[in-house]
Design a protein around this motif. Structure first.
Motif, mmCIF file in Angstrom:
data_model
loop_
_atom_site.group_PDB
_atom_site.id
_atom_site.type_symbol
_atom_site.label_atom_id
_atom_site.label_comp_id
_atom_site.label_asym_id
_atom_site.label_seq_id
_atom_site.Cartn_x
_atom_site.Cartn_y
_atom_site.Cartn_z
ATOM 1 N N ASP A 258 -6.634 -9.562 -4.583
ATOM 2 C CA ASP A 258 -7.213 -8.533 -5.474
ATOM 3 C C ASP A 258 -7.121 -7.155 -4.826
ATOM 4 N N PHE A 259 -7.401 -7.114 -3.515
ATOM 5 C CA PHE A 259 -7.345 -5.836 -2.782
ATOM 6 C C PHE A 259 -5.936 -5.262 -2.873
ATOM 7 N N CYS A 260 -4.943 -6.094 -2.591
ATOM 8 C CA CYS A 260 -3.542 -5.608 -2.597
ATOM 9 C C CYS A 260 -3.147 -5.128 -3.997
ATOM 10 N N LYS A 261 -3.577 -5.859 -5.025
ATOM 11 C CA LYS A 261 -3.245 -5.454 -6.408
ATOM 12 C C LYS A 261 -3.866 -4.092 -6.720
ATOM 13 N N GLU A 262 -5.154 -3.933 -6.363
ATOM 14 C CA GLU A 262 -5.859 -2.670 -6.639
ATOM 15 C C GLU A 262 -5.195 -1.507 -5.887
ATOM 16 N N VAL A 263 -4.773 -1.768 -4.653
ATOM 17 C CA VAL A 263 -4.112 -0.701 -3.860
ATOM 18 C C VAL A 263 -2.816 -0.283 -4.545
ATOM 19 N N ARG A 264 -2.043 -1.271 -4.966
ATOM 20 C CA ARG A 264 -0.787 -0.972 -5.682
ATOM 21 C C ARG A 264 -1.095 -0.198 -6.953
ATOM 22 N N ASP A 265 -2.132 -0.592 -7.664
ATOM 23 C CA ASP A 265 -2.481 0.093 -8.936
ATOM 24 C C ASP A 265 -2.880 1.544 -8.680
ATOM 25 N N LEU A 266 -3.356 1.818 -7.444
ATOM 26 C CA LEU A 266 -3.680 3.212 -7.083
ATOM 27 C C LEU A 266 -2.427 4.002 -6.722
ATOM 28 N N GLY A 267 -1.289 3.295 -6.669
ATOM 29 C CA GLY A 267 -0.030 3.955 -6.322
ATOM 30 C C GLY A 267 0.159 4.119 -4.837
ATOM 31 N N LEU A 268 -0.581 3.345 -4.064
ATOM 32 C CA LEU A 268 -0.490 3.442 -2.603
ATOM 33 C C LEU A 268 0.350 2.298 -2.030
ATOM 34 N N ASP A 269 0.936 2.551 -0.868
ATOM 35 C CA ASP A 269 1.684 1.505 -0.172
ATOM 36 C C ASP A 269 0.746 0.699 0.732
ATOM 37 N N ILE A 270 1.219 -0.486 1.087
ATOM 38 C CA ILE A 270 0.486 -1.350 2.022
ATOM 39 C C ILE A 270 1.336 -1.496 3.280
ATOM 40 N N LEU A 271 0.702 -1.343 4.431
ATOM 41 C CA LEU A 271 1.398 -1.538 5.713
ATOM 42 C C LEU A 271 0.672 -2.625 6.488
ATOM 43 N N ILE A 272 1.446 -3.411 7.236
ATOM 44 C CA ILE A 272 0.844 -4.284 8.258
ATOM 45 C C ILE A 272 0.997 -3.513 9.559
#
Ligand code: G3I
Length: 366
Positions: A258-272
């Motif tokens: 859910d966190f990753c989906k919400e971040v994507r919906d904000l238009g932000l990238d995810i990094l490890i």
């Protein structure tokens, strides 16, 4: 085909399927045997990175070669922290960072800047300055010093690190810190705006830990990201530190997805940004430990990759030889200081099961 390694790697040229052979200025094959992970990732426009320290690269040629073969970026494990740079009042010591910069430049690698603003490792004389009302000046001077000095080779910055700590019971779940006390809850926005003014083209990242295990913390981090986006603060991505546990602690898959989906919906990238695995059992055969570590990472990546792969895939160390988790001060699970086997390469620079898990996860990206 002769392609100058520096140009090839620094521009992150697309690899058309096959690994393009390249040679360095001396004609040596500049593509070591450990470059296939990096090139598989570059094909998917993902950078592979590792946290390193200058002493490790200076004193260990095998390790220095493994880093330049395996990674397209490095991040200072501790040499860009305020406790290192401003250790002595009146002295700015960037010697370690300068070495890492030169190593990266000569190896065709990029750098991550880590961290610009953190609650931890602030020298006492700096804390006095913050508390005496010079917080903004100290922040601006530091940002100008490090961002200005290293320019575009650092194209990704942890602008604020670990600002969420709900246990401190402050507004928005923000952590009690000298910056929070001096500048109030909007210090995070201020830091991003200031960083953007000095690094117009870099990726600006909010970086934190335990999001994969603690849904409550993840919720506060998400709320922070939503505020930043709503207030048009120039944040580009969230860094999931990804310090995982091979101790039976369970990843909150539903919460993480859910966190990753919400971040994507904000238009932000995810990094490890700091992947490693903390062990607790050191008295069982290596192959069992390595299989457990690989299983933990495989389990984790299933949730992370669900809404698109991370743009940066950074390990906190590259070889077990230098893992912070082998130090009892940092790993209460390891009071005897056993070698923690939580990284892609063992202490003899040999690949482990977890390397194959990461390679196949990257190769499977469509
Ligand atoms: O060995 C050097 C010594 O030569 C030098 O004179 C001295 C001067 O400060 O430092 C010594 O190095 C220490 C280093 O660990 C190696 O042991 C540093 O003091 C110490 O600050 C450093 O601790 C690092 C810690 O952050 C705090 O800076 C750890 O290596 C590093 O793994 C850890 O990394 C953090 C991330 O930045 C944020 N996320 C969590 C992660 C793990 O705690």
């Amino acid at each position: 085909m002769h392609i100058d390694r520096r140009r090839f790697l620094s521009q992150g040229l697309r690899v058309s399927g096959a690994i393009v052979l390249a040679h360095d200025a001396e004609g040596r094959s500049a593509i070591g045997s450990e470059s296939e992970l990096k090139f598989a990732a570059l094909e998917k426009r993902i950078s592979i990175g590792a946290a390193v320290a200058s002493a490790q690269l200076k004193g260990d040629r095998d390790f220095a070669r493994l880093v330049s073969d395996t990674c397209s970026r490095i991040v200072p494990e501790w040499e860009m922290k305020w406790s290192t740079i401003y250790r002595m009042p009146g002295i700015v010591d960037l010697s370690g960072m300068d070495y890492l910069y030169e190593y990266a430049k000569s190896s065709g690698l990029r750098l991550r800047g880590h961290p610009l603003l953190w609650h931890s490792r602030i020298p006492s004389h700096i804390k006095v300055g913050i508390e005496e009302g010079r917080a903004r000046t100290l922040m601006a001077d530091h940002f100008r010093t490090v961002i200005g000095r290293y320019g575009n080779l650092i194209d990704s910055w942890d602008v604020v690190n670990e600002a969420i700590y709900p246990e401190d019971k402050h507004e928005y779940g923000l952590r009690e810190s000298p910056w929070f006390r001096a500048l109030g809850p909007k210090y995070v926005e201020e830091a991003f705006i200031l960083a953007r003014s000095m690094a117009p083209n870099a990726r600006l990242v909010y970086n934190d830990y335990n999001i994969e295990y603690d849904r409550r913390k993840a919720g506060y981090v998400l709320a922070l990201l939503r505020r930043l986006v709503k207030e048009k603060a120039p944040v580009d991505a969230v860094g999931l530190q990804s310090h995982l546990w091979a101790t039976g602690k369970k990843i909150d898959h539903a919460g993480l997805s859910d966190f990753c989906k919400e971040v994507r919906d904000l238009g932000l990238d995810i990094l490890i940004t700091e992947l490693d695995v903390r062990e607790r059992k050191f008295d069982i055969p290596f192959h069992e430990r390595d299989a457990t570590v690989a299983g933990v990472v495989e389990d984790y990546l299933e949730s992370i990759f669900q809404y698109g792969p991370p743009k940066e895939f950074v390990f906190w160390g590259l070889s077990d030889r230098y893992s912070w988790l082998s130090k009892p001060d940092y790993n209460p699970e390891n009071p005897r200081g056993y070698l923690n086997r939580g990284l892609p390469f063992d202490d003899k620079m040999k690949r482990k099961d977890v390397w194959a898990v990461i390679y196949s996860a990257i190769k499977s990206i469509k």
